[in-house]
Design a protein around this motif. Structure first.
Motif: not given
Ligand code: FE2
Length: 359
Positions: A157-161, A238-240
């Motif tokens: 899980l993350h948000t992009d840079v 947030f996505h993964g």
């Molecule tokens: Fe991403």
């Protein structure tokens, strides 16, 4: 309506154009391994990985569904995780193999790097949807890249840079840029980006999970299905990616940076360590996606300020603003802590991940 609007494309292309994307993926032939390890010495947060925020959360939560990937206690301590939030452990080499997928660029800016990517790079639907989700009319494609994952892999899980005028991933640590976005303190310098993700086969597992209503809202799952796409503000949402071909039987090879995933003809692929095949797969066992990213400008003046650097933010100003805000929040009372501690405090204070969801 969700907090962050997104657009679903089903289908994205005509059948012929969709087949063209599969052909393009094969023609490209070889995909290197993407690894999120730190390169160079940042001016803040020595020893942290580029995506220390996502790594830390993955170790704490134990993967997408809290079912492993906990990492060793030592690894967690080194990463700065607190005691008491560890789940099951999995050797760190397996953790890295799970999350280091294969990636190559198909276009950079508006320049194709492989013939046939044009219908994707200049897709009218993507441009229109990008205008819609950000309410900004001037759309400038930034990059198109492919991600390939093998069974047993997943994406934490993350948000992009994100990117800010003057502060970007070429110059500064990625976790800092992510925290800047979540802090909301630098929105005047942020360059809103829209991300389209498209799939060109059906795949077992590997669902795209995202949180359009924010970290406190429920996840939405998109099953990887032929000729579908989503356009989302992935810098904010947030996505993964759920584990590809989930289940205990999956035999994940010892994947290491430097390995490549190569097309062997007849819809077959292999992971190669130099000339040696480490594992081989059928096309339908892999997870393949193509991502499109575009800058979304309010007007030409804003685009020009980006191109000519007339209104850039500096790292010093960024850190001063964050320290001032951390004081206002009561996190810093005396002198600012040393660099690494300050970095961990910034990640902890501003980046609030969604809680793990049961499988
Ligand atoms: Fe991403």
């Amino acid at each position: 309506m969700t907090l962050h609007e997104y657009v679903l494309f089903d289908p994205l292309f005509s059948d012929a154009d969709a087949e063209g994307m599969v052909d393009l993926c094969q023609r490209f032939g070889r995909y290197g391994m993407h690894s999120a390890e730190n390169e160079g010495g940042p001016e803040i947060g020595e020893g942290l990985t580029q995506r220390h925020d996502a790594v830390l959360n993955y170790l704490k939560a134990g993967g997408m569904h809290g079912r492993g990937g906990g990492g060793s206690a030592d690894r967690r301590r080194k990463a700065g995780a607190r005691d008491g939030d560890q789940k099951e452990t999995e050797p760190v080499s397996v953790l890295a193999a799970r999350t280091n997928y294969f990636r190559e660029e198909y276009a950079y800016g508006t320049r194709p790097l492989i013939e046939g990517i044009e219908p994707f790079l200049f897709h009218d639907g993507f441009v229109e949807a990008a205008r819609h989700i950000h309410g900004r009319p001037v759309i400038e494609p930034a990059i198109v890249f492919a991600n390939l994952m093998v069974p047993g892999q997943e994406l934490a899980l993350h948000t992009d840079v994100p990117e800010f005028r003057g502060v970007n991933r070429k110059l500064h640590p990625q976790w800092l840029l992510v925290a800047m976005r979540h802090s909301g303190l630098f929105e005047d310098w942020r360059m809103p980006i829209a991300t389209g993700v498209a799939w060109f086969h059906d795949c077992d597992g590997g669902e795209f999970a995202f949180y359009p209503d924010g970290a406190d809202g429920p996840p939405v799952y998109h099953k990887v299905a032929y000729n579908t796409a989503l356009l989302v503000d992935t810098d904010s949402v947030f996505h993964g990616v759920d584990r590809v071909a989930p289940g205990d039987a999956v035999d994940l090879p010892a994947l290491k940076p430097g390995m490549q995933l190569a097309f062997d003809g007849d819809r077959r692929w292999s992971v190669r360590d130099g000339d040696q095949a480490v594992a081989d797969y059928r096309w339908d066992e892999l997870r393949f996606s193509i991502s499109w990213k575009a800058y979304c400008f309010a007007d030409e003046d804003e685009r020009d300020a980006w191109r000519t650097h007339t209104d850039d933010l500096s790292l010093d100003a960024t850190l001063a603003t964050l320290v001032e805000d951390l004081r206002a929040r009561g996190r810093i009372t005396g002198d600012p802590p040393p660099s690494r501690e300050l970095a961990l405090m910034i990640i902890d204070e501003y980046i609030r991940f969604p809680p793990p969801v049961a499988a």
